[in-house]
Design a protein around this motif. Structure first.
Motif, PDB file in Angstrom:
ATOM      1  N   SER A 123       0.851  -1.200   0.000  1.00  0.00           N
ATOM      2  CA  SER A 123       0.000   0.000   0.000  1.00  0.00           C
ATOM      3  C   SER A 123       0.883   1.244   0.000  1.00  0.00           C
ATOM      4  O   SER A 123       1.981   1.242   0.553  1.00  0.00           O
ATOM      5  N   VAL A 124       0.377   2.294  -0.643  1.00  0.00           N
ATOM      6  CA  VAL A 124       1.137   3.547  -0.802  1.00  0.00           C
ATOM      7  C   VAL A 124       0.171   4.727  -0.821  1.00  0.00           C
ATOM      8  O   VAL A 124      -1.046   4.530  -0.878  1.00  0.00           O
ATOM      9  N   ALA A 134       7.187   1.226  -5.353  1.00  0.00           N
ATOM     10  CA  ALA A 134       6.385  -0.006  -5.300  1.00  0.00           C
ATOM     11  C   ALA A 134       6.280  -0.619  -6.687  1.00  0.00           C
ATOM     12  O   ALA A 134       6.383  -1.843  -6.859  1.00  0.00           O
ATOM     13  N   LYS A 135       6.117   0.241  -7.705  1.00  0.00           N
ATOM     14  CA  LYS A 135       5.977  -0.238  -9.091  1.00  0.00           C
ATOM     15  C   LYS A 135       7.238  -0.951  -9.576  1.00  0.00           C
ATOM     16  O   LYS A 135       7.173  -1.781 -10.481  1.00  0.00           O
ATOM     17  N   GLU A 136       8.387  -0.591  -8.999  1.00  0.00           N
ATOM     18  CA  GLU A 136       9.627  -1.254  -9.421  1.00  0.00           C
ATOM     19  C   GLU A 136       9.655  -2.711  -8.971  1.00  0.00           C
ATOM     20  O   GLU A 136      10.384  -3.522  -9.524  1.00  0.00           O
ATOM     21  N   PHE A 137       8.895  -3.027  -7.927  1.00  0.00           N
ATOM     22  CA  PHE A 137       8.994  -4.366  -7.347  1.00  0.00           C
ATOM     23  C   PHE A 137       7.793  -5.262  -7.610  1.00  0.00           C
ATOM     24  O   PHE A 137       7.893  -6.473  -7.549  1.00  0.00           O
ATOM     25  N   THR A 138       6.653  -4.646  -7.838  1.00  0.00           N
ATOM     26  CA  THR A 138       5.446  -5.482  -7.900  1.00  0.00           C
ATOM     27  C   THR A 138       4.474  -4.959  -8.952  1.00  0.00           C
ATOM     28  O   THR A 138       4.545  -3.791  -9.337  1.00  0.00           O
ATOM     29  N   ASP A 139       3.616  -5.835  -9.458  1.00  0.00           N
ATOM     30  CA  ASP A 139       2.643  -5.443 -10.482  1.00  0.00           C
ATOM     31  C   ASP A 139       1.651  -4.419  -9.943  1.00  0.00           C
ATOM     32  O   ASP A 139       1.320  -4.440  -8.770  1.00  0.00           O
ATOM     33  N   ASP A 140       1.143  -3.586 -10.842  1.00  0.00           N
ATOM     34  CA  ASP A 140       0.120  -2.605 -10.463  1.00  0.00           C
ATOM     35  C   ASP A 140      -1.041  -3.248  -9.709  1.00  0.00           C
ATOM     36  O   ASP A 140      -1.607  -2.652  -8.807  1.00  0.00           O
ATOM     37  N   ASN A 142      -0.972  -5.434  -7.604  1.00  0.00           N
ATOM     38  CA  ASN A 142      -0.618  -5.694  -6.201  1.00  0.00           C
ATOM     39  C   ASN A 142      -0.442  -4.416  -5.387  1.00  0.00           C
ATOM     40  O   ASN A 142      -0.143  -4.465  -4.203  1.00  0.00           O
ATOM     41  N   ILE A 143      -0.600  -3.271  -6.061  1.00  0.00           N
ATOM     42  CA  ILE A 143      -0.402  -2.004  -5.366  1.00  0.00           C
ATOM     43  C   ILE A 143      -1.751  -1.372  -5.038  1.00  0.00           C
ATOM     44  O   ILE A 143      -2.601  -1.231  -5.920  1.00  0.00           O
ATOM     45  N   VAL A 144      -1.944  -1.031  -3.778  1.00  0.00           N
ATOM     46  CA  VAL A 144      -3.169  -0.343  -3.391  1.00  0.00           C
ATOM     47  C   VAL A 144      -2.796   1.090  -3.031  1.00  0.00           C
ATOM     48  O   VAL A 144      -2.081   1.319  -2.055  1.00  0.00           O
ATOM     49  N   ALA A 145      -3.244   2.043  -3.863  1.00  0.00           N
ATOM     50  CA  ALA A 145      -2.861   3.446  -3.668  1.00  0.00           C
ATOM     51  C   ALA A 145      -4.012   4.239  -3.060  1.00  0.00           C
ATOM     52  O   ALA A 145      -5.129   4.228  -3.582  1.00  0.00           O
ATOM     53  N   PHE A 146      -3.738   4.912  -1.950  1.00  0.00           N
ATOM     54  CA  PHE A 146      -4.756   5.694  -1.240  1.00  0.00           C
ATOM     55  C   PHE A 146      -4.447   7.183  -1.316  1.00  0.00           C
ATOM     56  O   PHE A 146      -3.302   7.571  -1.552  1.00  0.00           O
ATOM     57  N   ASN A 147      -5.470   7.998  -1.044  1.00  0.00           N
ATOM     58  CA  ASN A 147      -5.241   9.440  -1.057  1.00  0.00           C
ATOM     59  C   ASN A 147      -4.392   9.908   0.119  1.00  0.00           C
ATOM     60  O   ASN A 147      -3.761  10.947   0.039  1.00  0.00           O
ATOM     61  N   THR A 148      -4.408   9.171   1.212  1.00  0.00           N
ATOM     62  CA  THR A 148      -3.559   9.552   2.352  1.00  0.00           C
ATOM     63  C   THR A 148      -2.742   8.361   2.842  1.00  0.00           C
ATOM     64  O   THR A 148      -3.133   7.202   2.668  1.00  0.00           O
ATOM     65  N   GLY A 149      -1.628   8.701   3.488  1.00  0.00           N
ATOM     66  CA  GLY A 149      -0.801   7.671   4.106  1.00  0.00           C
ATOM     67  C   GLY A 149      -1.556   6.948   5.222  1.00  0.00           C
ATOM     68  O   GLY A 149      -1.358   5.757   5.435  1.00  0.00           O
TER      69      GLY A 149
END
Ligand code: ARG
Length: 232
Positions: A123-124, A134-140, A142-149
């Motif tokens: 998560s990012v 995150a994109k360098e290590f894992t597929d899109d 697998n990435i959960v992107a939020f508006n806040t940390g």
């Protein structure tokens, strides 16, 4: 004042995303002001420009658009100077050296080296340099992107992802408040925070004032005082 264009007002508008302690967060005496290290710097800039500071709190991902649409005069948000961003805005001299940190759950931490990030669920905060890493290590997928940390942290706490990537200072801040989490230091490259202004007039007129203010804050000891006050 020499300022014109969108600065032809008595106020200077700072854009930020106030969910990034200790740089900008909601707090203060009444608990609902935008405060933090960056806000102190912004106040000094406004003072030097002879203007009142107004703060616009928005999504991190929309700061540069707001800047180019003249909705804000400058963006200060623990924002890393990157080549990509340099294409659309101008940056001040660097004012802080940072790096990315990986946060995991203490109880089931699957990561001890960078390679361990391969294929993990991460998560990012949307649109950040942590998101890029995150994109360098894992597929899109697998990435959960939020508006806040904060939301990205909740996702980790709730066991929905294996790790979260965010800048080191906010990471420290988050783990102090969440004893179930810890930081794995993986030695990512240094990043440098800069203050963004719109290209053209703002860059010609406001940027020198910003850089001059940064120089003065460093020379007169204020910068170090702020560091010891905000970085724990
Ligand atoms: N330094 C990182 C970047 O520039 C994260 C900044 C996030 N800042 C914020 N105020 N939420 O992408």
């Amino acid at each position: 004042s020499v300022l014109s264009g969108c600065q032809e007002k008595n106020e200077l508008v700072m854009g930020t995303n106030a969910a990034f302690p200790p740089f900008e967060y909601i707090g203060g005496a009444d608990g609902n002001a935008v405060v933090g290290f960056d806000v102190e710097i912004a106040k000094a800039i406004a003072e030097k420009a002879g203007k009142t500071l107004r703060i616009e709190d928005m999504e991190f991902d929309s700061l540069l658009t707001a800047l180019n649409a003249d909705k804000i005069d400058f963006a200060i948000a623990g924002m890393t100077i990157t080549d990509e961003r340099e294409k659309s805005v101008d940056f001040s001299d660097p004012y802080y050296e940072a790096t990315q940190a990986v946060i995991v759950r203490k109880a089931d931490n699957p990561i001890s080296t960078k390679d361990d990030l391969n294929g993990k669920k991460i998560s990012v905060q949307l649109g950040t340099t942590g998101n890029e890493i995150a994109k360098e290590f894992t597929d899109d997928s697998n990435i959960v992107a939020f508006n806040t940390g904060f939301e990205a942290i909740m996702e980790l706490k709730n066991g929905k992802v294996d790790a979260m990537i965010i800048d080191e200072q906010p990471a420290q801040n988050f783990i102090r408040q969440n004893s179930d989490l810890e930081i794995v230091s993986l030695d990512f490259d240094p990043e440098y925070y800069g203050i963004a202004v719109k290209e053209g007039k703002s860059s010609e007129e406001l940027l020198p004032i910003i850089n001059e203010t940064l120089k003065e804050l460093k020379a007169n000891g204020t910068y170090d005082k702020l560091l010891s006050e905000y970085m724990k």
